[in-house]
Design a protein around this motif. Sequence first.
Motif, mmCIF file in Angstrom:
data_model
loop_
_atom_site.group_PDB
_atom_site.id
_atom_site.type_symbol
_atom_site.label_atom_id
_atom_site.label_comp_id
_atom_site.label_asym_id
_atom_site.label_seq_id
_atom_site.Cartn_x
_atom_site.Cartn_y
_atom_site.Cartn_z
ATOM 1 N N UNK A 159 51.546 -34.256 -17.820
ATOM 2 C CA UNK A 159 50.861 -35.494 -17.444
ATOM 3 C C UNK A 159 50.502 -35.512 -15.959
ATOM 4 N N UNK A 160 51.392 -34.987 -15.121
ATOM 5 C CA UNK A 160 51.088 -34.935 -13.692
ATOM 6 C C UNK A 160 49.882 -34.045 -13.410
ATOM 7 N N UNK A 161 49.779 -32.945 -14.148
ATOM 8 C CA UNK A 161 48.634 -32.050 -13.972
ATOM 9 C C UNK A 161 47.341 -32.728 -14.373
ATOM 10 N N UNK A 162 47.359 -33.455 -15.489
ATOM 11 C CA UNK A 162 46.153 -34.144 -15.937
ATOM 12 C C UNK A 162 45.726 -35.220 -14.947
ATOM 13 N N UNK A 163 46.687 -35.915 -14.381
ATOM 14 C CA UNK A 163 46.338 -36.954 -13.402
ATOM 15 C C UNK A 163 45.706 -36.338 -12.157
ATOM 16 N N UNK A 164 46.200 -35.153 -11.747
ATOM 17 C CA UNK A 164 45.625 -34.478 -10.587
ATOM 18 C C UNK A 164 44.188 -34.054 -10.863
ATOM 19 N N UNK A 165 43.924 -33.687 -12.102
ATOM 20 C CA UNK A 165 42.582 -33.240 -12.472
ATOM 21 C C UNK A 165 41.663 -34.401 -12.823
ATOM 22 N N UNK A 166 42.207 -35.639 -12.747
ATOM 23 C CA UNK A 166 41.416 -36.833 -13.066
ATOM 24 C C UNK A 166 40.840 -36.790 -14.471
ATOM 25 N N UNK A 167 41.639 -36.318 -15.391
ATOM 26 C CA UNK A 167 41.189 -36.276 -16.777
ATOM 27 C C UNK A 167 41.544 -37.580 -17.467
ATOM 28 N N UNK A 168 41.424 -37.551 -18.805
ATOM 29 C CA UNK A 168 41.606 -38.788 -19.564
ATOM 30 C C UNK A 168 43.014 -39.341 -19.383
#
Length: 676
Positions: A159-168
């Motif tokens: 989840x932290x990775x997705x937030x960094x990538x500004x994904x869904x």
Amino acid sequence: LTMEMKDSGSVVLTAYHPHSPARIPGMEQSFVQDIPPSHSPTSRKSLSRCRRINRMLSNESVPPAFSRSNSQASMDSTSMEDFWCEVESIKESREDGPEEAMLLEFKPADEGELEAEWLQDVGLSTLISGAEEEDGQALLSTLTRTQAAAVQKRYNTYTQTLRKKNKHTVRDVRDIFGTSDSSPTFETVPVSPVSSNGIQLPGQKPVWKSVSSKSCLDCGVNKGNPSITEELSYDVSFSESITVLPKTQEWPKSQRFKKEDSALPKFIVRKSRFGLTEVGDLSPEDMKKIRYLSLIELTAFYDALGVELKRNRVERVRGRENGLFGVPLTILLENDQKKVPGVKVPLIFQKLLLKLEETGLETEGILRVPGSASRVKNLHQELEAKFYEDTFDWDQVRNNDAAGLLKMFIRELPSPLFTVEYLPAFITLVEKISKIKLQVQALHLLIMLMPEANRDTAKAFLQFLKKVVANEGKNKMNLWNVSMIVAPNLFIYKGKRANQQEMQAAATTAHIVRLLIRYQDILWTVPSFLISQVRKMNEAAMNNSKRQMMFDKGVRKLLRRKTMERERPERLEGAVTFPPYLQSDIPEGVIRVYAPLHSKVSMAIQLNSQTKAKDILARFHCENSRGSSQNTRGQIQSLHEIGGNIGQHCLDPDAFMLDVYRANPQAEWVIKPKAT
């Protein structure tokens, strides 16, 4: 020759490099001593190159000549030569053929993708998709404290990775684990020992029966220096028991092995009142759940030890779609099952094992002494053309040639027998974990993770190797000799060349093979704590399904009408109902056993605290001894537990039936042949 220094990101032994400029660090000195010419009838050129690489690895001078014998000293000094001569033999067998294309395509790991793939592989893809599915919820509800922490750690990273990538938008970890910090608060499986059925019977102390792996395999332990006896428990998850180790414990940077058989402990397995369960005793559906739980448990186990669990990421495996050699196991079995329905080990592999077991077990140097390269090549081509037509003449095959074909079959698999994905984990369990007991526990979980075709084929191979070791007195092949010869065949895969880091794994891979051979009877037994979790998972899934039905529109209408009727005082008392199995005419402690292949197809049996599964089988055999069906003669019959909180479970003959019945009162009990 030069080495292609190409880092694949994996730690697997893959090839031979004869020009190592210095001694490889971390390799025990006694493993790499050079020797004078030995009994092995390899060519002068091959032997010279084997001796040269040993000298380069050890950085020592040649020791005085001596004659080979069965002594421990002789085994020590020749152990590494056997390994490298086998690698050289493999290399030379490939020089005559065309250059092989890369059969395995690896893909680089993107940030966050490893965690996403891990969540999918453990059956928790719903955490990625955001869907609310009962299977994922049921799995989460069965996890122990350490297992839950392992899941939460991977999900947090994802989840932290997705937030960094500004994904869904992703689900917050608190929505899944119901916590505001890093500690999961949902109910987990208790750490205290529980039965293999997931139910702790009140006021009842477990009775244990010891099962020794040594009774199944005699590895020639020196009577004057017996093995250390240790106890293995299947009742508590391995990762939970690891937490008692001191947090400051550090593993040695380089692992040192003792080659004597007595250096391996003799493990005593605690056999509960529910008996032991082998891999083939559970239904495919339940084994799929065992694989989910095994990966979670293995990850938690490595986390508890402070060891990183590495996996290779294979994008595609290319191989032939027909023939015998170089065909993926799943495709080979699909083709074989058209000829022999239900076969689980490739027919060509079975035939090679049978040939060697019938005539080759007492052959001196079997597996080590190579067959003729030209004969093996011709036999290979003839097998491809004639095997399925049943016109191949097996009498022409010499024992050493059969051994060469057997090793060729394993090497030519497009994907390694122990799966390229988890080869780094096999290496790590020896390089980073010092105690053999912990190594065996990690190895146990890795075996549970293997695909069915790989696991069944590996089991057949290891059973054969056990027979080779048992005939050491005649074939001069002890446990360490066999391990050194087999290791490069198992841990080399086609189309991959070694880097220096992988070269260091020589002794490591041999030690892994030694553990596989010595403890195979333990490793192919399903840990009872995993069966406990499967039962809980099935129960949770059933409860979720019932709750889902309650929300069906038609059911809600019916329930409202029934509720209104029950609110009437005169109907209140009569509204109490019981589950169907409690409405049965069969009293408590009595089970009805079905035997469709017998002349007497069913029987009600009163259970007591000492009734075992084998007692019920004996009673049916006695009742049907005169009028038995032809279908049952010559077959091994077993009692199966079917339904309730398990898919299908072939019971251990020593299982106490009253305990099993109380753990799963909704099950049906059927006598039928055991799947082999």
